[in-house]
Structures are given as structure tokens and as C-alpha cells.
Design a protein around this motif. Structure first.
Motif, PDB file in Angstrom:
ATOM      1  N   ASP A 190      -1.449  -9.313   1.976  1.00 38.61           N
ATOM      2  CA  ASP A 190      -1.555  -8.890   2.170  1.00 38.61           C
ATOM      3  C   ASP A 190      -2.253  -7.578   3.660  1.00 38.61           C
ATOM      4  N   GLY A 191      -1.739  -9.016   3.705  1.00 39.86           N
ATOM      5  CA  GLY A 191      -1.661  -8.870   5.985  1.00 39.86           C
ATOM      6  C   GLY A 191      -3.080  -9.765   6.844  1.00 39.86           C
ATOM      7  N   LYS A 192      -3.386 -10.151   5.404  1.00 38.56           N
ATOM      8  CA  LYS A 192      -4.842 -10.667   5.074  1.00 38.56           C
ATOM      9  C   LYS A 192      -5.018 -12.634   5.432  1.00 38.56           C
ATOM     10  N   PRO A 227       6.832  -8.627   6.234  1.00 37.19           N
ATOM     11  CA  PRO A 227       5.548  -6.791   7.100  1.00 37.19           C
ATOM     12  C   PRO A 227       5.952  -6.770   5.561  1.00 37.19           C
ATOM     13  N   GLU A 228       6.662  -6.260   5.054  1.00 39.37           N
ATOM     14  CA  GLU A 228       7.048  -5.336   3.479  1.00 39.37           C
ATOM     15  C   GLU A 228       5.972  -5.771   2.276  1.00 39.37           C
ATOM     16  N   SER A 248      16.093  -8.326   4.226  1.00 40.73           N
ATOM     17  CA  SER A 248      15.958  -7.018   4.143  1.00 40.73           C
ATOM     18  C   SER A 248      15.053  -6.705   2.778  1.00 40.73           C
ATOM     19  N   GLY A 249      14.805  -5.547   2.921  1.00 38.70           N
ATOM     20  CA  GLY A 249      13.905  -4.836   1.701  1.00 38.70           C
ATOM     21  C   GLY A 249      12.658  -5.415   1.860  1.00 38.70           C
ATOM     22  N   ILE A 296       1.891  -8.938  10.902  1.00 37.95           N
ATOM     23  CA  ILE A 296       1.641  -8.173   9.312  1.00 37.95           C
ATOM     24  C   ILE A 296       1.516  -6.859  10.247  1.00 37.95           C
ATOM     25  N   ARG A 297       0.017  -6.863  10.302  1.00 38.77           N
ATOM     26  CA  ARG A 297      -0.585  -5.540  10.029  1.00 38.77           C
ATOM     27  C   ARG A 297      -0.592  -4.834  11.185  1.00 38.77           C
ATOM     28  N   SER A 298       0.467  -4.969  12.567  1.00 37.13           N
ATOM     29  CA  SER A 298       0.598  -4.739  13.683  1.00 37.13           C
ATOM     30  C   SER A 298       2.476  -3.740  13.679  1.00 37.13           C
ATOM     31  N   TYR A 299       2.971  -5.034  12.537  1.00 38.45           N
ATOM     32  CA  TYR A 299       3.994  -3.566  12.231  1.00 38.45           C
ATOM     33  C   TYR A 299       3.850  -3.288  11.229  1.00 38.45           C
ATOM     34  N   ARG A 300       2.941  -2.852  10.596  1.00 38.25           N
ATOM     35  CA  ARG A 300       2.840  -2.108   9.619  1.00 38.25           C
ATOM     36  C   ARG A 300       1.360  -0.991  10.451  1.00 38.25           C
TER      37      ARG A 300
END
Length: 521
Positions: A75-77, A358-359, A335-336, A299-303
Motif C-alpha cells: 500500500d505504498g508504505k 504503482p497500481e 500493464s494494469g 509509489i505514493r508519488s505516482y498515486r
């Protein structure tokens, strides 16, 4: 006896290290951590054979890698980070999540993020001639190149046309070059001068030399050394409290994973680690905690969450730049839910990797301190993929074919590179498979690939026309036309493809023409 002693040392300290690692509170993360310790496997298995399941300590002992550190992101952490084994063979100095490792070319990701911070602040334009920024050194003109303009977008995506793939390590007693000496290829630098070899923007060609130009630009624009700029722009923002570009690394920092050779013996004595003066390209020292935090921050930056870069510039970072398959720093694929950024790093005695999704928000970092760490890294990567169930690293099953049958005899011959294949189709393959000519032999029930200056590679069949070249890291596909003639073959890596046309006359030996490139460090 030496191997047995090494294995016992690794296992004993592995158990000690894991006993002190904080157990993950999250069930999914706990399953990932358990898979890392108990679920390693090979990438390739023959059809019908059972799939091995190895423990991490077994494979550390097998590959003679004393120490490993791993971080898991969810979860980006940063959700989990732990050390396994020892910092120095023959001791009880356990690796932990704060142990410093050299991470080779993973350094380029931190350098790219530093640069993109300066881009987001308006201090650097991605598409302006870098010579307009450079003060201490400039990219020289090159004969025969009419449009020599190199931009930061090209440097970051390895489409600049600059030379020098990678750099050699420096032993403790060796003098270290300055940045300008590295750029000019003058002693004590070990590399050739960094110069243009083709028109910028026309081909993807991995260039550590280009990243050193990037470092010079960062330092000229800011008036500060790379380490200071990266600290302010990346380390502090991402929570990387142990990371440094210091070269040589000072022993005073403590808790350092020492370098080990292929036999698992301590090397780079008396200090115990090499120096990497090409800081931006390969000079970062970092830990599992820090590298995991960095992956999480990207990841958080992308989101669009609180990370290390603004979301707009992060999405540019994570978008492929033609004619290659890299973004502005990372390798990109999928992808996805399987969309991912990643980068490996390989110095002589240290091998590392990062990867982020990132997704889904998952990611990881792997750090090792042995010459064979790249082999162990791949097996750990397989365990993570299996635990995530993402299908990114499925087991490759080779098939049984009677390669002595006449139908395969006409695969033999010499094949020449087709120069008209578009660069967008070639992708990044020319980085490490840019041979002008290759040769195939079929004998004694085996199909073999011969490359210049390399040992012949046996090909493992995946189908009657498709073969895996394990040592090369790509697949070969033979093309038989409607007249029953084998007229060409393709070398395939993901979505990239190189096309070779068969010469009219069959090859009579495994001799081949010269190479225009090869796989680098």
C-alpha cells in the motif's frame, strides 16, 4: 571443508538474524516474508520435473553469499525489512535492516529522482541542451554527428548516444578519479572518455557515462556535490537516514556489509569493500529500510499521495521513452495491475534490485554482499512473485525434443543482423545483444549459439521453433517460410526484437563477425 564451514556460518547467523527481526503484523506481508525465507525456486525447470522449494539459508550457502537484506512494501508504505546472514563471513556480525550495502546501478534511480526534483522546481528543463547548463565540462562535438544536442530526457532514458556502459570497481589502495577525470577518461579513471557515438535520440543504448554527465549537471546547477543535493531532495523526503554517496565509504559509518568473492571469501582487503567514485551511476550505499522507503515513496508519488516527487513528474518518470523501453530512470514493464518500475544494480561484490507496482502498492528491495548475489537475487525474486500471485515470474518449462532429428539440422548456419528493423522494435535489446553476426550449430542432439568472445551457449527448447538462451537472457525464434526454408531468426526479450537474416551459405564453423555491443555489468 571450506564450503561446509561457510554454510554453517551462514545458517547460524541467518537464524540469529531472523530471530531479531520484527515479525510483520500484516498477514499478507507475513506470508511474503515467509515465502522469502522458504519459497525460493529456479526460473527454469524441465517439463515434468518437480519444482524445487528452497530456503533462503540453503541458497545463501549454495551461492556463497554471506548476507542479504530485504524490504517489503505494501500500500505504498514500508511494511517489513530484515537482514539475513552476516556482514562478514566467519563472524557473528549479523545483517539487519539498517546494514549498508553497495547497490550498483540502483544508484541511478536516486540520481534520477534528484534530477526530477530539480526539474519540478524549474531549475532544469528536460528538453534543453545539457551543454547550456554544464560549466565544469561540456559534451564535445563529435565528427559526423550533425545534430549533437543531448537533453536531460535523453540522459535519463539512455537515448543520449553517449558511450561507456558501466564502470569498474576500485580497490582500497587505488587512487580515485575526480568527476571530470571520469568524464574525460583520464587516469586514474579506468573508463574510456565519455563521448557521443551516434546522433542523440535515435537509439536506446545504456550509458553509465551519460549518468555521469547528469551528475556534473546537477553539481553545476546547484553548486553542491551530488551527496548534498540528493540528501536535501531525496534522502530527507523519503526518510532515507542511512544512505550516502560518500566515496570511499568511511568505516566510521558502521554496520557495513563487507565484500565477498565467488567463493564466499572476504575481498577488497584490508578495508573489506571497494570504492565506486562514479557516484551517480553506481556509488550509492544504502540499507533495506532506506531502499524500501524509497520504493514506497515513488509509489505514493505516482498515486498523488505524499511521496518524494510531484505526481505529474512521477508519471513522466514512469512512461517509456522511445526508442527504448525505459522511463526517466527506471526500467518499465507490464500493464494494469502488473505495471511496474524496476532497476537492478551490480558491482563486483554487491548485487541489488528494486521493484514497485504503482497500481497495487506492492514493492520490494533486495541487497546482497557476494559476487554470486545476482543468482540469489533472481531466486528471491521468484519467491516474491509466487507469493504475490502476479504471474510476473512464472516457472519456465523446457520441452523434450529430439534435436538430432533432420528437421532441426537446417537451423545451423550463420545469421547477419538486419539493419532496417526500426529502433522502436529493437527497444533496449541492442544494449546487450548488438551483435552484427551470430552462428548456430546443431550437433550431438544440441542446438548451440555462438557469440563473439563468449563461450558457446546451449539452447533449451520451449517449442519446436523457440529456444531459451539462459546465459544470454533472451529467447531465439527460428523462422521457417512457406517453402520449408529456415531463412531468419529473431532474438526476443519481452516486447523487443532483433531480426537476423540467414546467410546464403551454411556456416562451416562457429566463428562469427565482430560485435557492435554486448551485455555489460
Amino acid at each position: 571443508m571450506k564450503s561446509t564451514m561457510f554454510a554453517c556460518t551462514v545458517v547460524a547467523c541467518f537464524l540469529g538474524a531472523t530471530a531479531h527481526a520484527r515479525p510483520p503484523a500484516d498477514r499478507d506481508v507475513a506470508e511474503l516474508a515467509d515465502a522469502i525465507q522458504r519459497g525460493l525456486r529456479p526460473s527454469i525447470v524441465k517439463m515434468g520435473e518437480p519444482l524445487p522449494a528452497w530456503t533462503l539459508q540453503e541458497r545463501m550457502a549454495h551461492h556463497k553469499v554471506p548476507g542479504v537484506a530485504i524490504a517489503i512494501v505494501k500500500d505504498g508504505k514500508l511494511a517489513y525489512a530484515a537482514g539475513y546472514g552476516v556482514r562478514e563471513t566467519g563472524t557473528r556480525d549479523a545483517v539487519d535492516a539498517d546494514t549498508l550495502f553497495s547497490v550498483g546501478s540502483v544508484s541511478k534511480m536516486i540520481t534520477a529522482t534528484t534530477t526530477l526534483q530539480l526539474v519540478s522546481q524549474g531549475k532544469i528543463d528536460l528538453d534543453r541542451d545539457v551543454n547550456a547548463y554544464l560549466k565544469s565540462w561540456r559534451i564535445p562535438d563529435a565528427p559526423g554527428i550533425d545534430r549533437p544536442t543531448v537533453t536531460m530526457r535523453m540522459l535519463l532514458s539512455h537515448t543520449s548516444g553517449l558511450t561507456v556502459h558501466g564502470f569498474k570497481d576500485y580497490l582500497p589502495e587505488e587512487a580515485l578519479p575526480t568527476l571530470v577525470q571520469t568524464l574525460n577518461g583520464t587516469p586514474p579513471a579506468k573508463n574510456k572518455p565519455i563521448r557521443l557515438q551516434r546522433e542523440p535520440g535515435t537509439r536506446a543504448d545504456y550509458s553509465g557515462g551519460g549518468i555521469m554527465v547528469e551528475q556534473q549537471l546537477i553539481e553545476d546547477v546547484t553548486g553542491q556535490p551530488l551527496d548534498a543535493v540528493a540528501r536535501a531532495q531525496v534522502f530527507e523526503r523519503a526518510g532515507m537516514r542511512r544512505s550516502t554517496f560518500e566515496s570511499p565509504l568511511s568505516a566510521a559509518r558502521g554496520n557495513i556489509a563487507k565484500a565477498h568473492d565467488a567463493a564466499g571469501a572476504l575481498t577488497a582487503l584490508p578495508r573489506g569493500w571497494q570504492s565506486f567514485p562514479e557516484q551517480a551511476a553506481s556509488g550509492l550505499w544504502t540499507s533495506a529500510n532506506d531502499l524500501g522507503a524509497f520504493v514506497a515513496a515513488l509509489i505514493r508519488s505516482y498515486r498523488g499521495e505524499a511521496g518524494v516527487l510531484p505526481p505529474g513528474i512521477t508519471r513522466q518518470m514512469m512512461s517509456e521513452v522511445a526508442p527504448g523501453t525505459r522511463g526517466l530512470g527506471p526500467y518499465l514493464a507490464g500493464s494494469g495491475s502488473t505495471r511496474r518500475f524496476f532497476h537492478n544494480g551490480d558491482n563486483d561484490s554487491y548485487h541489488a534490485a528494486i521493484e514497485g507496482y504503482p497500481e497495487t502498492g506492492y514493492g520490494f528491495a533486495i541487497l546482497t554482499n557476494g559476487e554470486n548475489g545476482y543468482l540469489l537475487r533472481g531466486e528471491i525474486r521468484n519467491a516474491i512473485s509466487d507469493a504475490l500471485g502476479d504471474g510476473i515470474k512464472p516457472t519456465i518449462r523446457t520441452v523434450a525434443l529430439d534435436l538430432s532429428a533432420p528437421v532441426y539440422a537446417d537451423y545451423a548456419g550463420s545469421y547477419r543482423l538486419d539493419p532496417v528493423v526500426p529502433a522502436d522494435v529493437l527497444g533496449a535489446l541492442p544494449d546487450w545483444f548488438g551483435y552484427e553476426s551470430i552462428s548456430i550449430t546443431v550437433a550431438n542432439g544440441a542446438v548451440t549459439l555462438a557469440l563473439p568472445d563468449e563461450s558457446p551457449a546451449n539452447l533449451s527448447p520451449l517449442s519446436p521453433t523457440r529456444f531459451l538462451a539462459t546465459s544470454v537472457g533472451a529467447e531465439l525464434e527460428f523462422h521457417r517460410n512457406a517453402h520449408g526454408v529456415v531463412h531468419a531468426l529473431s532474438v526476443v526479450d519481452g516486447g523487443s526484437r532483433i531480426y537476423y537474416r540467414r546467410n546464403a551459405a551454411p556456416a562451416t564453423s562457429t566463428a562469427t563477425a565482430g560485435s557492435v555491443g554486448g551485455r555489460g555489468p
